[in-house]
Design a protein around this motif. Sequence first.
Motif, PDB file in Angstrom:
ATOM      1  N   VAL A 128      -1.024  19.237  -8.522  1.00 13.38           N
ATOM      2  CA  VAL A 128      -1.461  19.421  -9.902  1.00 13.38           C
ATOM      3  C   VAL A 128      -0.274  19.343 -10.861  1.00 13.38           C
ATOM      4  N   ALA A 129       0.837  19.969 -10.475  1.00  9.90           N
ATOM      5  CA  ALA A 129       1.984  20.034 -11.387  1.00  9.90           C
ATOM      6  C   ALA A 129       3.273  19.466 -10.811  1.00  9.90           C
ATOM      7  N   ASN A 130       3.263  19.007  -9.540  1.00  9.91           N
ATOM      8  CA  ASN A 130       4.517  18.606  -8.904  1.00  9.91           C
ATOM      9  C   ASN A 130       4.476  17.194  -8.337  1.00  9.91           C
ATOM     10  N   ASP A 131       5.652  16.599  -8.209  1.00 10.30           N
ATOM     11  CA  ASP A 131       5.802  15.360  -7.449  1.00 10.30           C
ATOM     12  C   ASP A 131       6.125  15.759  -6.009  1.00 10.30           C
ATOM     13  N   ILE A 132       5.559  15.040  -5.040  1.00 14.75           N
ATOM     14  CA  ILE A 132       5.807  15.365  -3.636  1.00 14.75           C
ATOM     15  C   ILE A 132       6.318  14.141  -2.886  1.00 14.75           C
ATOM     16  N   LEU A 133       7.418  14.327  -2.153  1.00 16.76           N
ATOM     17  CA  LEU A 133       7.941  13.318  -1.233  1.00 16.76           C
ATOM     18  C   LEU A 133       8.016  13.970   0.141  1.00 16.76           C
ATOM     19  N   LEU A 134       7.911  13.166   1.203  1.00 11.67           N
ATOM     20  CA  LEU A 134       7.894  13.751   2.540  1.00 11.67           C
ATOM     21  C   LEU A 134       8.825  13.012   3.494  1.00 11.67           C
ATOM     22  N   LEU A 135       9.694  13.800   4.137  1.00  9.86           N
ATOM     23  CA  LEU A 135      10.549  13.293   5.206  1.00  9.86           C
ATOM     24  C   LEU A 135       9.956  13.752   6.528  1.00  9.86           C
ATOM     25  N   ALA A 142      -2.374  11.226   9.987  1.00  8.63           N
ATOM     26  CA  ALA A 142      -1.304  11.562   9.040  1.00  8.63           C
ATOM     27  C   ALA A 142      -1.168  10.478   7.975  1.00  8.63           C
ATOM     28  N   VAL A 143      -1.216   9.225   8.394  1.00  9.96           N
ATOM     29  CA  VAL A 143      -1.130   8.107   7.450  1.00  9.96           C
ATOM     30  C   VAL A 143      -2.268   8.175   6.444  1.00  9.96           C
ATOM     31  N   GLU A 144      -3.471   8.434   6.916  1.00  9.09           N
ATOM     32  CA  GLU A 144      -4.643   8.519   6.046  1.00  9.09           C
ATOM     33  C   GLU A 144      -4.509   9.664   5.043  1.00  9.09           C
ATOM     34  N   LYS A 145      -4.026  10.825   5.507  1.00 11.07           N
ATOM     35  CA  LYS A 145      -3.879  11.987   4.625  1.00 11.07           C
ATOM     36  C   LYS A 145      -2.854  11.718   3.524  1.00 11.07           C
ATOM     37  N   LEU A 146      -1.704  11.192   3.895  1.00  8.30           N
ATOM     38  CA  LEU A 146      -0.646  10.951   2.916  1.00  8.30           C
ATOM     39  C   LEU A 146      -1.025   9.841   1.941  1.00  8.30           C
ATOM     40  N   LYS A 147      -1.733   8.839   2.441  1.00  8.64           N
ATOM     41  CA  LYS A 147      -2.204   7.745   1.581  1.00  8.64           C
ATOM     42  C   LYS A 147      -3.237   8.256   0.590  1.00  8.64           C
ATOM     43  N   VAL A 206       9.909  18.599   4.504  1.00 12.40           N
ATOM     44  CA  VAL A 206      10.631  18.131   5.686  1.00 12.40           C
ATOM     45  C   VAL A 206       9.943  18.729   6.911  1.00 12.40           C
ATOM     46  N   THR A 207       9.261  17.892   7.678  1.00 12.83           N
ATOM     47  CA  THR A 207       8.496  18.365   8.813  1.00 12.83           C
ATOM     48  C   THR A 207       8.390  17.263   9.859  1.00 12.83           C
ATOM     49  N   ASP A 208       7.467  17.428  10.803  1.00 13.45           N
ATOM     50  CA  ASP A 208       7.244  16.403  11.822  1.00 13.45           C
ATOM     51  C   ASP A 208       5.762  16.053  11.841  1.00 13.45           C
ATOM     52  N   LEU A 209       5.347  15.273  12.826  1.00 12.30           N
ATOM     53  CA  LEU A 209       3.954  14.815  12.891  1.00 12.30           C
ATOM     54  C   LEU A 209       2.982  15.984  12.975  1.00 12.30           C
ATOM     55  N   GLU A 210       3.283  16.966  13.818  1.00 12.42           N
ATOM     56  CA  GLU A 210       2.416  18.134  13.941  1.00 12.42           C
ATOM     57  C   GLU A 210       2.359  18.903  12.630  1.00 12.42           C
ATOM     58  N   GLY A 211       3.493  18.962  11.930  1.00  8.23           N
ATOM     59  CA  GLY A 211       3.532  19.651  10.643  1.00  8.23           C
ATOM     60  C   GLY A 211       2.652  18.972   9.610  1.00  8.23           C
ATOM     61  N   ILE A 212       2.722  17.633   9.546  1.00  8.34           N
ATOM     62  CA  ILE A 212       1.873  16.885   8.612  1.00  8.34           C
ATOM     63  C   ILE A 212       0.406  17.145   8.932  1.00  8.34           C
ATOM     64  N   HIS A 213       0.093  17.104  10.209  1.00 11.38           N
ATOM     65  CA  HIS A 213      -1.281  17.307  10.659  1.00 11.38           C
ATOM     66  C   HIS A 213      -1.790  18.689  10.262  1.00 11.38           C
ATOM     67  N   SER A 214      -0.901  19.687  10.250  1.00 13.97           N
ATOM     68  CA  SER A 214      -1.309  21.068   9.963  1.00 13.97           C
ATOM     69  C   SER A 214      -1.442  21.362   8.472  1.00 13.97           C
ATOM     70  N   ILE A 215      -0.786  20.589   7.608  1.00 16.79           N
ATOM     71  CA  ILE A 215      -0.829  20.861   6.168  1.00 16.79           C
ATOM     72  C   ILE A 215      -2.264  20.731   5.665  1.00 16.79           C
ATOM     73  N   THR A 216      -2.761  21.748   5.015  1.00 17.91           N
ATOM     74  CA  THR A 216      -4.146  21.730   4.549  1.00 17.91           C
ATOM     75  C   THR A 216      -4.283  20.899   3.278  1.00 17.91           C
ATOM     76  N   GLU A 217      -5.432  20.287   3.144  1.00 20.30           N
ATOM     77  CA  GLU A 217      -5.689  19.487   1.942  1.00 20.30           C
ATOM     78  C   GLU A 217      -5.762  20.385   0.716  1.00 20.30           C
ATOM     79  N   THR A 218      -6.187  21.632   0.899  1.00 19.43           N
ATOM     80  CA  THR A 218      -6.225  22.585  -0.214  1.00 19.43           C
ATOM     81  C   THR A 218      -4.827  22.790  -0.784  1.00 19.43           C
ATOM     82  N   ASN A 219      -3.838  22.971   0.082  1.00 23.23           N
ATOM     83  CA  ASN A 219      -2.465  23.146  -0.393  1.00 23.23           C
ATOM     84  C   ASN A 219      -1.944  21.890  -1.077  1.00 23.23           C
ATOM     85  N   TYR A 257      -3.492  11.100  -0.818  1.00 20.67           N
ATOM     86  CA  TYR A 257      -2.887  11.864  -1.907  1.00 20.67           C
ATOM     87  C   TYR A 257      -1.691  11.155  -2.557  1.00 20.67           C
ATOM     88  N   GLY A 258      -1.441   9.926  -2.148  1.00 20.44           N
ATOM     89  CA  GLY A 258      -0.368   9.140  -2.763  1.00 20.44           C
ATOM     90  C   GLY A 258       1.003   9.744  -2.580  1.00 20.44           C
TER      91      GLY A 258
END
Length: 294
Positions: free
Chosen positions: A205-212, A258-263, A186-199, A265-266
């Motif tokens: 690897v082991a979890n399902d991820i959904l984002l609000l 943000a759209v590109e990053k989330l797309k 649960v974050t905002d646009l700046e939060g999505i932008h800050s999330i590292t691809e490494t994380n 990683y599905g």
Amino acid sequence: MKMRYISKIQGNLKRYQRIYSGKASTNMLDGSYKSIFKGKSMNFDELREYVTGDDIKDVDWKASSRSHKLLVRQYIAEKKHNVMVIFDTNCRMLADSNGLEEKRELAIMGAGTLAYFVNRNGDEISAMFSNGKSICHIPFQSGLGHIEMMLEKYHKAVTLDNHSDINAALEYVVRHFRRKMILILVTDLEGIHSITETNLKRLMVANDILLLSISDADLQSGKVYNMEEEDYFSEFLLADKKLIKRAADNKARMEREAVEKLKKYGIANVTLDDEKELEREIIDLLNKHKAEKR
């Protein structure tokens, strides 16, 4: 314990069901939540009437023919799901959404509504966020009182002097959790932008991820946080047309990224503007996630 948020969530769901009874209802949300985690590991329980969001493969055609109603096979999971909400507590969440509602309150209602259905399905829910100085982890548990406490603690953690990064909470999960979980970010646009691809790679690897994602107000319409100055825009600056254009261009660029990053990683995601369409957006989120898992 005063159930301030739970009462509001229940009231919203009843109102939503009454207003949209011809289009959508809380049965849709129930069906959407349950259907995304069905699989061969489920044991048959009973037949029930079909609701929008159920998997068509679960329809029992013979029983439906006999009863003249569309019936689906309902299942019991062999084990409970572990659902963890990871909140962004940065002071940006005190700004307004595009629907001119406080982002923190909209985050609470969005995550709280999902948590309400997690609890109703018999699953356990946890929360993770930074209070600005350390990571706060609320253990897995069920019960409406537990959810209320979780939402209240998040509310208190979002303060003007909290400049935390959601990555701190994500890194804590990577280091300390080995169980398979359903993670709701649960974050905002700046939060999505800050999330590292490494994380993201490590978590997936082991979890399902959904984002609000909680939307941001336009400069001319609400209380807006200035990322560069780490403060809110003054009324004087909000009259600057060049500033408004630069902010709009920057926001559009970040949205594309943000759209590109989330797309890439599905990761199923929706953007919340206000409470009016909250339940519909959550149904959309769950159905997007179900489509990604196919």
